[in-house]
Design a protein around this motif. Sequence first.
Motif, PDB file in Angstrom:
ATOM      1  N   ARG A 173      43.172   6.317  64.701  1.00 16.29           N
ATOM      2  CA  ARG A 173      42.326   5.393  63.935  1.00 16.29           C
ATOM      3  C   ARG A 173      41.528   5.696  63.008  1.00 16.29           C
ATOM      4  O   ARG A 173      41.303   4.925  61.717  1.00 16.29           O
ATOM      5  N   GLU A 174      40.754   6.900  63.158  1.00 19.39           N
ATOM      6  CA  GLU A 174      39.915   7.286  62.347  1.00 19.39           C
ATOM      7  C   GLU A 174      40.204   8.403  61.314  1.00 19.39           C
ATOM      8  O   GLU A 174      39.819   8.713  60.148  1.00 19.39           O
ATOM      9  N   ALA A 175      41.283   8.995  61.349  1.00 17.49           N
ATOM     10  CA  ALA A 175      41.647   9.969  60.715  1.00 17.49           C
ATOM     11  C   ALA A 175      42.422   9.377  59.301  1.00 17.49           C
ATOM     12  O   ALA A 175      43.222   8.651  59.614  1.00 17.49           O
ATOM     13  N   ASP A 176      42.306  10.290  58.309  1.00 20.81           N
ATOM     14  CA  ASP A 176      42.610  10.021  56.870  1.00 20.81           C
ATOM     15  C   ASP A 176      44.090  10.799  56.701  1.00 20.81           C
ATOM     16  O   ASP A 176      44.938  10.079  56.096  1.00 20.81           O
ATOM     17  N   ARG A 192      50.955   1.416  64.555  1.00 21.62           N
ATOM     18  CA  ARG A 192      49.947   0.202  64.464  1.00 21.62           C
ATOM     19  C   ARG A 192      48.530   0.717  64.651  1.00 21.62           C
ATOM     20  O   ARG A 192      47.493   0.032  64.363  1.00 21.62           O
ATOM     21  N   LEU A 193      48.158   1.868  65.099  1.00 19.64           N
ATOM     22  CA  LEU A 193      46.773   2.444  65.012  1.00 19.64           C
ATOM     23  C   LEU A 193      46.342   3.037  63.721  1.00 19.64           C
ATOM     24  O   LEU A 193      45.107   3.538  63.574  1.00 19.64           O
ATOM     25  N   LEU A 194      47.184   3.445  62.830  1.00 20.64           N
ATOM     26  CA  LEU A 194      46.933   4.043  61.594  1.00 20.64           C
ATOM     27  C   LEU A 194      46.179   3.405  60.774  1.00 20.64           C
ATOM     28  O   LEU A 194      46.739   2.187  60.527  1.00 20.64           O
ATOM     29  N   ARG A 195      45.137   3.739  60.146  1.00 24.47           N
ATOM     30  CA  ARG A 195      44.579   3.045  58.982  1.00 24.47           C
ATOM     31  C   ARG A 195      45.366   2.892  57.681  1.00 24.47           C
ATOM     32  O   ARG A 195      46.293   3.787  57.352  1.00 24.47           O
ATOM     33  N   SER A 196      45.187   1.853  56.935  1.00 22.62           N
ATOM     34  CA  SER A 196      45.904   1.854  55.818  1.00 22.62           C
ATOM     35  C   SER A 196      45.832   2.884  54.842  1.00 22.62           C
ATOM     36  O   SER A 196      44.461   3.355  54.583  1.00 22.62           O
ATOM     37  N   GLY A 197      46.688   3.451  54.360  1.00 20.82           N
ATOM     38  CA  GLY A 197      46.595   4.707  53.218  1.00 20.82           C
ATOM     39  C   GLY A 197      46.438   5.810  54.125  1.00 20.82           C
ATOM     40  O   GLY A 197      46.277   6.978  53.250  1.00 20.82           O
ATOM     41  N   ALA A 198      46.745   6.016  55.306  1.00 21.78           N
ATOM     42  CA  ALA A 198      46.742   7.115  56.056  1.00 21.78           C
ATOM     43  C   ALA A 198      48.099   8.009  55.642  1.00 21.78           C
ATOM     44  O   ALA A 198      48.770   7.610  55.176  1.00 21.78           O
ATOM     45  N   ASP A 215      56.921   1.648  64.259  1.00 22.44           N
ATOM     46  CA  ASP A 215      55.975   1.172  63.521  1.00 22.44           C
ATOM     47  C   ASP A 215      55.469   2.115  62.406  1.00 22.44           C
ATOM     48  O   ASP A 215      55.114   1.814  61.234  1.00 22.44           O
ATOM     49  N   THR A 216      55.443   3.283  62.549  1.00 21.53           N
ATOM     50  CA  THR A 216      55.129   4.459  61.618  1.00 21.53           C
ATOM     51  C   THR A 216      56.044   4.352  60.619  1.00 21.53           C
ATOM     52  O   THR A 216      55.794   4.529  59.460  1.00 21.53           O
ATOM     53  N   GLY A 261      54.910   3.029  51.574  1.00 19.71           N
ATOM     54  CA  GLY A 261      54.461   1.719  52.042  1.00 19.71           C
ATOM     55  C   GLY A 261      52.740   1.802  52.122  1.00 19.71           C
ATOM     56  O   GLY A 261      52.089   2.105  51.300  1.00 19.71           O
ATOM     57  N   GLU A 262      52.510   1.051  53.286  1.00 21.48           N
ATOM     58  CA  GLU A 262      50.998   1.355  53.781  1.00 21.48           C
ATOM     59  C   GLU A 262      50.575   2.693  53.932  1.00 21.48           C
ATOM     60  O   GLU A 262      49.359   2.978  53.901  1.00 21.48           O
ATOM     61  N   ILE A 263      51.203   3.341  54.737  1.00 21.73           N
ATOM     62  CA  ILE A 263      51.073   4.787  54.923  1.00 21.73           C
ATOM     63  C   ILE A 263      51.847   5.438  54.256  1.00 21.73           C
ATOM     64  O   ILE A 263      52.958   5.301  53.803  1.00 21.73           O
ATOM     65  N   ARG A 264      51.829   7.033  54.485  1.00 23.31           N
ATOM     66  CA  ARG A 264      52.374   7.861  53.710  1.00 23.31           C
ATOM     67  C   ARG A 264      53.097   9.101  54.757  1.00 23.31           C
ATOM     68  O   ARG A 264      52.145   9.468  55.489  1.00 23.31           O
ATOM     69  N   VAL A 265      54.166   9.519  54.732  1.00 20.66           N
ATOM     70  CA  VAL A 265      54.884  10.501  55.840  1.00 20.66           C
ATOM     71  C   VAL A 265      55.520  11.703  55.495  1.00 20.66           C
ATOM     72  O   VAL A 265      56.334  11.582  54.429  1.00 20.66           O
TER      73      VAL A 265
END
Length: 291
Positions: A173-176, A192-198, A215-216, A261-265
Motif C-alpha cells: 500500500r505504501e511503496a512507490d 488491489r493494494l498497490l497505489r496508483s502510479g506504483a 489484478d496487477t 495503465g494505473e501501475i507499471r510492471v
Amino acid sequence: MSNKEVDQLVDPAELVEDVERVLRSTGVVAPARLGLEHRGSWLGVMPSAGQGFYAVKVVGVYPGNPGRGLPLVRGRLFLVDAETGELLLEADAEAATGWRTAAATAVALRLLGGTGGVLGVLGAGVQASYHLRLLTRLYRYEHVMVYSPTRNRAEKLAAQYGGEVAEPGRLLREADTVIAATTSREPVVLGRLLRSGAVVASVGAPRPVRELDQDTLARAQCVLVDTRKGVLSESDDVGEKLVEVVELGEALRGVKNCMPGEIRVYKSVGTAILDLAIALHLYRRLGHQDS
C-alpha cells in the motif's frame, strides 16, 4: 574470480550503462538455455555471443548441498574471445548473476519511473540483497521497507539500508516501487493494494514461482520484460493474452513502447544477454578498456 572479488570489482553505475548498451545492441545472440537433471540435481548451460566475445554460464541447483554445508546454487561464468578461443575471464556465477539482474531492473525502473519515493522489497535472499545494494547506490529513495517470512533475515537486510521491516499488506500500500524477489508459489504482489502510479519489478522467478496476481496485470495493461520468449515460456506470471508484452531492448531502441495503465510492471526471468553484459563489464574493469 570469487564472489567477493566480483563484488569488489563491480561499479554499479557503470554496470547499468554496460547492461543498457548490450540490451540496445541488435548483434547479441542468446539461444535457449540447455537444462539437464541427474540424481535430483539440475544443471543449466546458458550461452551468448556479441561484440567479439562468447559468454557461457554454467549453473546448477543441488538440493542436498545445504545439508552438507554447501551452497544450494553453484555456478561459473566464462568469457571467451570469439576469434581466438582464449579464455579471458572466469568468475563465480552467484555474484555476477545478482549484479546483472539488479542492473537490468535499474534500467527498467529508469524507463518506468521507479527511481524515487518509498522502496519496498519482498524477499530477503540473494536477489533482494543485490537489488538493494545497487538501487540505493543509483537512485534516491526516501525510505526502504523489507518483508520476508523469515523475519530475522528481513531485519538484517533492512538495517543495512536504514529501513524497516513491514508486513506485506502495508508494504504494497505504501511503496512507490516494489521489488518482488521471492520463491513464493502464490502471488505476493496483489494489484488491489498497490497505489496508483506504483512501479513493480518481479525478478528471477520462473515457474513454479508465482509473484503477480491477475489484478496487477489488469491494472498494468502492459508489462515490460527482459525477454518475451523467456517470460512467456518459463513463468506463469504473465500471459500475452492477458496483457501487452514489450521487451526491454525494444523499449530502449524505440521499436515498441509499453504504454502503462494505473501501475507499471517489469518482469524478468533472466537471460544470457545479461551474462554477456556483466562478463564484459568485469573484463573491462580489470583493465581491458577496449572491450
